[in-house]
Design a protein around this motif. Structure first.
Motif, short mmCIF file in Angstrom:
data_model
loop_
_atom_site.label_atom_id
_atom_site.label_comp_id
_atom_site.label_asym_id
_atom_site.label_seq_id
_atom_site.Cartn_x
_atom_site.Cartn_y
_atom_site.Cartn_z
N LYS A 54 74.90 62.64 17.62
CA LYS A 54 75.05 63.06 16.23
C LYS A 54 74.48 64.47 16.10
N PRO A 55 75.01 65.27 15.18
CA PRO A 55 74.46 66.61 15.01
C PRO A 55 73.06 66.53 14.41
N LEU A 56 72.19 67.42 14.82
CA LEU A 56 70.89 67.51 14.18
C LEU A 56 71.13 67.99 12.75
N ARG A 57 70.30 67.58 11.82
CA ARG A 57 70.55 67.84 10.40
C ARG A 57 70.49 69.31 10.02
N THR A 58 69.74 70.10 10.79
CA THR A 58 69.68 71.54 10.54
C THR A 58 69.58 72.25 11.89
N PRO A 59 69.87 73.54 11.93
CA PRO A 59 69.70 74.28 13.18
C PRO A 59 68.25 74.31 13.65
N GLN A 60 67.28 74.11 12.75
CA GLN A 60 65.86 74.16 13.10
C GLN A 60 65.27 72.78 13.42
N ALA A 61 66.04 71.72 13.24
CA ALA A 61 65.51 70.36 13.43
C ALA A 61 64.89 70.18 14.80
N ARG A 62 63.77 69.47 14.84
CA ARG A 62 63.05 69.24 16.10
C ARG A 62 63.28 67.84 16.64
N TYR A 63 63.86 66.98 15.81
CA TYR A 63 64.20 65.64 16.27
C TYR A 63 65.45 65.18 15.55
N CYS A 64 66.08 64.16 16.08
CA CYS A 64 67.32 63.61 15.52
C CYS A 64 66.98 62.62 14.41
N ALA A 65 67.59 62.81 13.26
CA ALA A 65 67.37 61.91 12.13
C ALA A 65 68.01 60.54 12.36
N MET A 66 68.99 60.46 13.25
CA MET A 66 69.68 59.20 13.51
C MET A 66 68.89 58.32 14.48
N CYS A 67 68.48 58.89 15.61
CA CYS A 67 67.85 58.05 16.65
C CYS A 67 66.40 58.44 16.93
N SER A 68 65.89 59.46 16.25
CA SER A 68 64.51 59.93 16.39
C SER A 68 64.20 60.60 17.73
N ALA A 69 65.21 60.88 18.54
CA ALA A 69 64.97 61.57 19.81
C ALA A 69 64.50 63.00 19.52
N GLU A 70 63.50 63.45 20.26
CA GLU A 70 63.03 64.82 20.09
C GLU A 70 64.04 65.78 20.70
N ARG A 71 64.15 66.93 20.09
CA ARG A 71 65.04 67.97 20.59
C ARG A 71 64.41 68.58 21.83
N PRO A 72 65.16 68.74 22.90
CA PRO A 72 64.59 69.37 24.10
C PRO A 72 64.06 70.77 23.77
N ALA A 73 62.95 71.13 24.38
CA ALA A 73 62.29 72.42 24.12
C ALA A 73 63.25 73.58 24.35
N ALA A 74 64.09 73.49 25.36
CA ALA A 74 65.02 74.59 25.65
C ALA A 74 65.97 74.83 24.48
N GLN A 75 66.41 73.78 23.79
CA GLN A 75 67.29 73.91 22.63
C GLN A 75 66.54 74.48 21.43
N THR A 76 65.30 74.17 21.29
CA THR A 76 64.49 74.62 20.16
C THR A 76 64.38 76.14 20.17
N HIS A 77 64.26 76.73 21.33
CA HIS A 77 64.09 78.17 21.43
C HIS A 77 65.40 78.90 21.19
N MET A 78 66.54 78.21 21.34
CA MET A 78 67.85 78.83 21.12
C MET A 78 68.18 78.92 19.65
N ALA A 79 67.59 78.09 18.82
CA ALA A 79 67.96 78.02 17.40
C ALA A 79 67.46 79.20 16.61
#
Length: 119
Positions: A94-119
């Motif tokens: 599922k898409p993260l709710r915002t480009p800055q989201a750090r975790y998934c609102a659907m399954c609560s999985a944390e966003r990988p650190a590498a993706q966080t720096h790209m946002a």
């Protein structure tokens, strides 16, 4: 070409507008908002009454022409814009709710650190 992803507000997969496509629909939405304000001022009515007059049809037609999907609520178009969502969740897709989201609102999985720096 619109991309179909999960919409958090509608809770279904919906065609989302690219920024280029959004620029086609946005003026019609802005015009609908202005028309609602003018109507309310002129008639002294509630927001619900003004909305019932059908302002926003032009934006709905533009959205349908672009996506092929018949949306019925002009307000929904404000969140059918691809750029307001983040990348797909690495766990559930599922898409993260915002480009800055750090975790998934659907399954609560944390966003990988590498993706966080790209946002």
């Amino acid at each position: 070409m619109p991309k179909t992803i999960y919409c958090w507000r509608c809770r279904v997969d919906i065609p989302m507008l690219t920024e280029e496509e959004w620029e086609t629909v946005a003026p019609s939405l802005a015009n609908a908002v202005a028309q609602i304000k003018q109507y309310r001022d002129a008639h002294g009515c509630s927001l619900a009454e003004a909305r019932a007059k059908g302002f926003g049809r032009q934006a709905l037609v533009a959205y349908e022409q672009i996506t092929g999907f018949k949306e019925t609520n002009p307000d929904a178009l404000f969140h059918h814009r691809l750029s307001i969502y983040g990348p797909p969740c690495h766990a559930c897709g599922k898409p993260l709710r915002t480009p800055q989201a750090r975790y998934c609102a659907m399954c609560s999985a944390e966003r990988p650190a590498a993706q966080t720096h790209m946002a």
